[in-house]
Design a protein around this motif. Structure first.
Motif, PDB file in Angstrom:
ATOM      1  N   ALA A  42      33.041  36.763  39.678  1.00 27.35           N
ATOM      2  CA  ALA A  42      32.138  37.139  40.773  1.00 27.35           C
ATOM      3  C   ALA A  42      31.502  38.493  40.487  1.00 27.35           C
ATOM      4  O   ALA A  42      31.928  39.239  39.610  1.00 27.35           O
ATOM      5  CB  ALA A  42      32.906  37.188  42.090  1.00 27.35           C
ATOM      6  N   ARG A  43      30.460  38.781  41.269  1.00 21.56           N
ATOM      7  CA  ARG A  43      29.824  40.089  41.224  1.00 21.56           C
ATOM      8  C   ARG A  43      29.524  40.500  42.659  1.00 21.56           C
ATOM      9  O   ARG A  43      29.506  39.668  43.575  1.00 21.56           O
ATOM     10  CB  ARG A  43      28.562  40.065  40.370  1.00 21.56           C
ATOM     11  CG  ARG A  43      27.560  38.994  40.743  1.00 21.56           C
ATOM     12  CD  ARG A  43      26.408  38.952  39.750  1.00 21.56           C
ATOM     13  NE  ARG A  43      25.445  37.899  40.079  1.00 21.56           N
ATOM     14  CZ  ARG A  43      24.299  37.708  39.428  1.00 21.56           C
ATOM     15  NH1 ARG A  43      23.969  38.507  38.420  1.00 21.56           N
ATOM     16  NH2 ARG A  43      23.477  36.734  39.774  1.00 21.56           N
ATOM     17  N   HIS A  44      29.317  41.803  42.853  1.00 23.83           N
ATOM     18  CA  HIS A  44      29.044  42.253  44.223  1.00 23.83           C
ATOM     19  C   HIS A  44      28.179  43.506  44.230  1.00 23.83           C
ATOM     20  O   HIS A  44      28.043  44.217  43.229  1.00 23.83           O
ATOM     21  CB  HIS A  44      30.361  42.496  44.986  1.00 23.83           C
ATOM     22  CG  HIS A  44      31.035  43.802  44.684  1.00 23.83           C
ATOM     23  ND1 HIS A  44      31.796  44.471  45.612  1.00 23.83           N
ATOM     24  CD2 HIS A  44      31.081  44.567  43.557  1.00 23.83           C
ATOM     25  CE1 HIS A  44      32.275  45.589  45.075  1.00 23.83           C
ATOM     26  NE2 HIS A  44      31.869  45.669  43.842  1.00 23.83           N
ATOM     27  N   ASP A  46      39.765  35.769  49.930  1.00 30.99           N
ATOM     28  CA  ASP A  46      39.531  34.510  50.651  1.00 30.99           C
ATOM     29  C   ASP A  46      38.097  34.033  50.474  1.00 30.99           C
ATOM     30  O   ASP A  46      37.835  32.845  50.221  1.00 30.99           O
ATOM     31  CB  ASP A  46      39.835  34.688  52.139  1.00 30.99           C
ATOM     32  CG  ASP A  46      41.292  34.415  52.470  1.00 30.99           C
ATOM     33  OD1 ASP A  46      42.029  33.958  51.567  1.00 30.99           O
ATOM     34  OD2 ASP A  46      41.695  34.667  53.617  1.00 30.99           O
ATOM     35  N   ALA A  47      37.149  34.946  50.614  1.00 31.62           N
ATOM     36  CA  ALA A  47      35.738  34.573  50.501  1.00 31.62           C
ATOM     37  C   ALA A  47      35.402  34.078  49.101  1.00 31.62           C
ATOM     38  O   ALA A  47      34.666  33.099  48.927  1.00 31.62           O
ATOM     39  CB  ALA A  47      34.862  35.777  50.860  1.00 31.62           C
ATOM     40  N   ALA A  48      35.967  34.742  48.081  1.00 34.78           N
ATOM     41  CA  ALA A  48      35.660  34.380  46.693  1.00 34.78           C
ATOM     42  C   ALA A  48      36.236  33.027  46.314  1.00 34.78           C
ATOM     43  O   ALA A  48      35.619  32.254  45.564  1.00 34.78           O
ATOM     44  CB  ALA A  48      36.184  35.454  45.748  1.00 34.78           C
ATOM     45  N   PHE A  49      37.431  32.718  46.830  1.00 36.06           N
ATOM     46  CA  PHE A  49      38.095  31.471  46.438  1.00 36.06           C
ATOM     47  C   PHE A  49      37.737  30.307  47.363  1.00 36.06           C
ATOM     48  O   PHE A  49      37.928  29.144  46.993  1.00 36.06           O
ATOM     49  CB  PHE A  49      39.617  31.680  46.405  1.00 36.06           C
ATOM     50  CG  PHE A  49      40.092  32.381  45.169  1.00 36.06           C
ATOM     51  CD1 PHE A  49      40.486  31.663  44.047  1.00 36.06           C
ATOM     52  CD2 PHE A  49      40.111  33.759  45.104  1.00 36.06           C
ATOM     53  CE1 PHE A  49      40.909  32.313  42.900  1.00 36.06           C
ATOM     54  CE2 PHE A  49      40.527  34.424  43.961  1.00 36.06           C
ATOM     55  CZ  PHE A  49      40.931  33.695  42.848  1.00 36.06           C
ATOM     56  N   ILE A  81      26.302  33.149  47.975  1.00 34.67           N
ATOM     57  CA  ILE A  81      26.146  34.589  48.207  1.00 34.67           C
ATOM     58  C   ILE A  81      26.621  34.850  49.633  1.00 34.67           C
ATOM     59  O   ILE A  81      26.078  34.304  50.589  1.00 34.67           O
ATOM     60  CB  ILE A  81      24.688  35.049  48.029  1.00 34.67           C
ATOM     61  CG1 ILE A  81      24.216  34.770  46.598  1.00 34.67           C
ATOM     62  CG2 ILE A  81      24.558  36.529  48.350  1.00 34.67           C
ATOM     63  CD1 ILE A  81      22.761  35.127  46.357  1.00 34.67           C
ATOM     64  N   LYS A  82      27.663  35.676  49.761  1.00 31.80           N
ATOM     65  CA  LYS A  82      28.288  35.903  51.060  1.00 31.80           C
ATOM     66  C   LYS A  82      28.316  37.391  51.395  1.00 31.80           C
ATOM     67  O   LYS A  82      28.348  38.241  50.502  1.00 31.80           O
ATOM     68  CB  LYS A  82      29.733  35.387  51.053  1.00 31.80           C
ATOM     69  CG  LYS A  82      29.880  33.898  50.765  1.00 31.80           C
ATOM     70  CD  LYS A  82      31.353  33.500  50.869  1.00 31.80           C
ATOM     71  CE  LYS A  82      31.532  32.002  50.712  1.00 31.80           C
ATOM     72  NZ  LYS A  82      32.942  31.599  50.924  1.00 31.80           N
ATOM     73  N   ASN A  92      28.608  37.509  45.263  1.00 32.45           N
ATOM     74  CA  ASN A  92      28.010  36.355  44.593  1.00 32.45           C
ATOM     75  C   ASN A  92      29.074  35.698  43.715  1.00 32.45           C
ATOM     76  O   ASN A  92      29.612  36.321  42.803  1.00 32.45           O
ATOM     77  CB  ASN A  92      26.819  36.793  43.740  1.00 32.45           C
ATOM     78  CG  ASN A  92      26.204  35.651  42.938  1.00 32.45           C
ATOM     79  OD1 ASN A  92      25.718  35.874  41.839  1.00 32.45           O
ATOM     80  ND2 ASN A  92      26.218  34.430  43.457  1.00 32.45           N
ATOM     81  N   ILE A  93      29.406  34.440  44.034  1.00 32.54           N
ATOM     82  CA  ILE A  93      30.373  33.694  43.228  1.00 32.54           C
ATOM     83  C   ILE A  93      29.637  33.119  42.019  1.00 32.54           C
ATOM     84  O   ILE A  93      28.774  32.248  42.169  1.00 32.54           O
ATOM     85  CB  ILE A  93      31.031  32.561  44.049  1.00 32.54           C
ATOM     86  CG1 ILE A  93      31.720  33.140  45.289  1.00 32.54           C
ATOM     87  CG2 ILE A  93      32.024  31.780  43.194  1.00 32.54           C
ATOM     88  CD1 ILE A  93      32.220  32.089  46.255  1.00 32.54           C
TER      89      ILE A  93
END
Length: 703
Positions: free
Chosen positions: A352-354, A419-422, A429-430, A442-443
Motif C-alpha cells: 500500500a501507499r498513503h 483493518d482498512a488495508a486488509f 482509495i480510502k 491506496n491499496i
C-alpha cells in the motif's frame, strides 16, 4: 509548503540529535532515564566532583531530556524499575565523565576555531551528525540542496525561536564533541605498538605446549577439617587488598516478606463476577464498547491469523461459530472470557501507499478529511498519487518513495489502518483517521489468502481483596512491633518466617533479590544505621516487607571485617593449598617422573595437548592462569614444583613446545594490537579520571 514540511520532518530529528549529542558527546552509545522527574527532595546538591557541586535541578533536566530520547528510540517501551535504575546510573556516569573531561580539556586550552566550526557546519564535508540528519532517504548521502535550504531558513527572520534555540544547542554540542575528539587524539596518539609487542602477541596466540600434570583438588579436603585463624585471614587479605576497593557505598539488607496474594475466597468472588460478565458478553451487540467498559486490558479488536492468538484460543476460535464464548479461564494472573466477533478469509500481506495529513496543520480533523477527499478526487481524475504524496504528505520517508509503504503483514500497522488495508481490494482509495493523522490510503496489491478471526477478550485480574490485604498487613505490622535491634532473627524463627538476604545493594538500586520494585526499601537502608530495623512496613507489589540493615560497606578500601565472609572460601583454599603442596613436595622427593609423583600423592597423570598462552583453559577443568604461565616459563622434561591453581595444586612436566612459523611481517599484528588498544583507551581514560577524582555521590537521598 516545501521548506515548512521539510522542517516539520527534520526538526524532530535535530531535536533528538541535540538530546543525543548532549549525552553522547562524551560516552558514545549511552541513552537513558526513567519515566518521570527523578527528584522528590528539596536538597540542592545531588553530588560533587572535585569540589564542583552538581545541582539536582541541572541533573534532572538531563534526565528529562534523556527520557525523551529513550522513548523515541524504544517506541514507548515500558520503563520498569530495572530499566529506570540502569538509565539513572548511566546518566550519572555520562554526566560525571562530561565534567571530568571538560576540566582536562579546559586545562589544555583545546578549542574549536571559527574556521574549523564553519567547515564543520557549512563546508564541503559537514560533520557526520549533520550528514545523518539531512540524508537523502534513497541514497543515504547528505542532501546538500535541502541542507542549504534549511540553513537559509534558520538564518532568516522567519525562523521559529524554538527551532533557532534547538539548532544553537545542536551546534554547541557538535563543538563540544570535537573538543573531546581532540583531547582523546592527544592521548591516543601517544600509544605505540612496537615489533617486540607484535611478536610476543603472535607467540602467545600460536605457540603450542604439550604437557602432563597431576593435581590434588581443594575439594579432596573437607571444609569441616579446616580451622581458619586470624593470621590466615590477614595473610590472604594483605595479599589481595587490590581486590577490595569499593567503587561506591554498598549496603546489605535482610528482610521478611508477607505475601498478600489473592486468597481462595478472593478467587471465588472474582470468578463469580466473570461468570456474570460472560452471560452479558454473549448477548452484547456492542462488543468493542463492552470490552472498553469491562476489561482491565483495553486491547484493540482486530483480525488475526492463526498462531497470533494465545494457544488455547487459537485451537478453538478458527473452527467456532460467530458469537461463540470461551471461558472463563485463567491466564497470566487474570480470569478471562473470549468472544468470536467475526471470521473471514483475507490476504496475508498488503502492498500500500498513503498520503498523511496533519489535522493540526489543516485546521482540524474535519478539514483534514475534506482535504484528503479533494486529493482523492484529483487522483481519480488522473493526478499522480506519487507527486501528490511528495507535495502534501507529512510522512516524508514514504513521500520520497511516492507514498509507498512497502509490503506488510497483519499487525504491522496501527489497527484502524490495518483493518482498512486488509478489508479492501487492490485499487481502492480510502480515507482513514488514526492517531498519526488522516491517511489517504491506496491499496496497490494483496498477496496470499487465509482465514482470520476477530476475537474480543475481557480480563479481570486475580487480585487480593482489601480484607485479605488488611489481614496480611496486620501480621506484618505485628511482627514489626515485636522487633528491636537484637531480636530480628529470633522473632522470625519464632513466627516461622523465612528471611531473605540482599547483599551489596547500591544506593540507586531499584530491585533486590526477591523484590522487583524495592526502591523504598533501598532508600530507607541508605538512611539507616547498621542493625536498624525499618520504621514501617513497606508495600512492594503484593508483599508487605519488614527489613533490617545488616552491613555497610563504605566507598574505598574495605577493611577485613567487611569482606571476611566474602573471602572465607578463598582463605580455606589457601590453607588447603599449604597442606596439598606439602603432600606433593613429599611425593616429589626421590621421584624422577610425573607418574611416580602422581602414584605417591594418590593422583593420576593427565596429558594435555596444544595449549596456547593466550587461552589458558585446561580441558575438563577451568582457566588456570598461574599453571599455564608457569608452564610457558619451564624447560621440557623437568618436574615442576607445586603450583597453586584455581581448583587445586598442580605438578607438571612439559613434553614439548611447538613453535609457529616465524613472523616475518609484523605490520598486520601491530595493526590489530593498535586497534584493540585504541578501542580500550577511551574507556580507560575515563576510568583513570574517575579514579583520580574526588567524587561525592548523594543520589541515594534523592531517589
Amino acid at each position: 509548503m516545501g521548506i515548512m514540511g521539510f522542517l516539520r520532518e527534520r526538526m524532530g530529528k535535530i531535536l533528538a540529535g541535540v538530546i543525543g549529542l548532549a549525552l553522547l558527546a562524551f560516552i558514545a552509545g549511552e541513552v537513558l532515564k526513567s519515566g518521570s522527574s527523578f527528584f522528590k527532595d528539596n536538597a540542592s546538591e545531588i553530588g560533587e566532583v572535585n569540589g564542583q557541586s552538581i545541582g539536582y535541578a541541572e541533573f534532572s533536566k538531563k534526565l528529562d531530556a534523556s527520557t525523551q530520547q529513550f522513548r523515541q528510540q524504544s517506541g514507548g517501551q515500558e520503563l520498569t524499575p530495572q530499566i529506570n535504575s540502569y538509565l539513572q546510573e548511566t546518566t550519572w556516569n555520562t554526566y560525571l565523565s562530561q565534567l571530568l573531561l571538560n576540566k582536562e580539556i579546559d586545562k589544555l586550552g583545546l578549542t574549536v576555531g571559527d574556521a574549523e566550526m564553519q567547515s564543520m557546519i557549512s563546508g564541503n564535508n559537514p560533520d557526520p551528525q549533520i550528514a545523518r540528519q539531512f540524508a537523502d532517504p534513497q541514497t543515504g548521502q547528505l542532501d546538500k540542496a535541502k541542507y542549504n535550504q534549511f540553513l537559509s531558513y534558520i538564518q532568516s527572520p522567519k525562523a521559529d525561536t524554538a527551532q533557532l534555540r534547538a539548532w544553537a544547542d545542536f551546534v554547541h554540542q557538535l563543538v563540544e564533541s570535537h573538543r573531546v575528539q581532540k583531547y582523546m587524539s592527544l592521548v591516543t596518539n601517544g600509544l605505540y605498538v612496537n615489533s617486540l609487542d607484535a611478536k610476543d602477541d603472535y607467540l602467545s596466540k600460536n605457540k603450542l605446549v604439550n604437557f602432563k600434570y597431576a593435581t590434588l583438588d581443594y575439594a579432596s579436603i573437607p571444609d569441616s577439617k579446616i580451622k581458619l585463624t586470624d593470621d590466615d585471614y590477614n595473610s590472604y587479605y594483605n595479599d589481595h587488598k587490590y581486590q577490595f576497593k569499593n567503587q561506591q557505598e554498598l549496603r546489605s539488607i535482610n528482610y521478611v516478606a508477607f505475601n498478600a496474594a489473592p486468597s481462595k475466597d478472593d478467587s471465588v468472588a472474582i470468578k463469580a463476577q466473570v461468570d456474570k460478565l460472560a452471560g452479558d458478553f454473549k448477548t452484547s451487540t456492542h462488543d468493542s464498547l463492552f470490552v472498553q467498559i469491562n476489561s482491565e486490558t483495553k486491547t484493540p479488536i482486530v483480525f488475526q491469523k492463526k498462531g497470533a492468538l494465545e494457544p488455547r484460543l487459537d485451537s478453538v476460535m478458527f473452527s467456532a461459530e460467530k458469537g461463540f464464548i470461551y471461558g472463563p479461564y485463567i491466564a497470566n494472573g487474570s480470569y478471562k472470557i473470549a468472544k468470536l466477533i467475526d471470521s473471514r478469509v483475507g490476504p496475508d500481506s498488503v502492498n500500500a501507499r498513503h498520503i498523511l495529513l496533519n489535522p493540526a496543520a489543516e485546521g482540524g480533523v474535519d478539514k483534514a478529511i475534506a482535504k484528503a477527499d479533494s486529493l482523492k478526487k484529483l487522483i481519480e481524475g488522473g493526478k499522480s498519487f506519487g507527486e501528490l504524496a511528495k507535495m502534501y504528505s507529512i510522512d516524508k520517508a514514504s513521500a520520497e518513495k511516492n507514498g509507498d509503504l512497502g509490503t506488510f503483514g497483519r499487525g504491522a500497522m496501527v489497527p484502524v489502518f490495518d483493518d482498512a488495508a486488509f478489508a479492501g481490494k487492490p485499487g481502492d482509495i480510502k480515507i482513514v483517521t488514526s492517531q498519526f493523522g488522516v491517511h489517504l490510503l491506496n491499496i496497490v496489491n494483496q498477496k496470499g489468502s487465509s482465514k482470520v478471526v476477530k476475537v474480543a477478550v475481557v480480563d479481570k485480574p486475580l487480585q487480593a481483596s482489601s480484607k485479605t490485604q488488611s489481614a496480611v498487613y496486620s501480621k506484618a505490622q505485628a511482627f514489626l512491633v515485636s522487633l528491636n535491634k537484637d531480636n530480628f532473627d529470633a522473632q522470625a524463627k519464632k513466627q516461622n518466617l523465612a528471611e531473605r538476604n540482599a547483599e551489596d545493594v547500591s544506593g540507586t538500586a531499584a530491585a533486590i533479590p526477591g523484590l522487583d520494585a524495592a526502591r523504598d526499601v533501598v532508600k530507607w537502608a541508605f538512611k539507616a544505621e547498621k542493625g536498624d530495623v525499618s520504621d514501617q512496613v513497606f508495600t512492594v507489589g503484593d508483599k508487605y516487607v519488614v527489613a533490617r540493615l545488616t552491613a555497610i560497606k563504605p566507598k574505598g578500601l574495605l577493611p577485613l571485617d567487611a569482606v571476611k565472609k566474602q573471602i572465607e572460601p578463598a582463605v580455606k583454599n589457601m590453607v588447603k593449598a599449604k597442606e596439598l603442596t606439602a603432600k606433593f613436595n613429599s611425593a616429589l622427593s626421590g621421584s624422577t617422573s610425573i607418574d611416580q609423583v602422581a602414584q605417591k600423592a594418590g593422583s593420576k597423570v593427565v596429558p594435555v595437548q596444544n595449549i596456547v598462552f593466550a587461552n589458558p583453559v585446561i580441558p575438563g577443568a577451568a582457566a588456570e592462569y598461574a599453571l599455564v604461565g608457569s608452564i610457558f616459563g619451564s624447560q621440557p622434561n623437568k618436574l615442576s614444583k607445586p603450583v597453586e591453581g584455581v581448583q587445586g595444586v598442580y605438578v607438571y612436566t612439559v613434553d614439548s613446545f611447538v613453535n609457529p612459523a616465524q613472523l616475518t611481517n609484523s605490520v598486520r599484528e601491530k595493526q590489530q594490537l593498535s586497534q584493540a588498544l585504541l578501542q580500550r583507551s577511551e574507556g580507560q581514560i575515563l576510568d583513570a579520571l574517575k579514579d583520580k577524582a574526588n567524587v561525592k555521590d548523594n543520589r541515594a537521598k534523592f531517589l
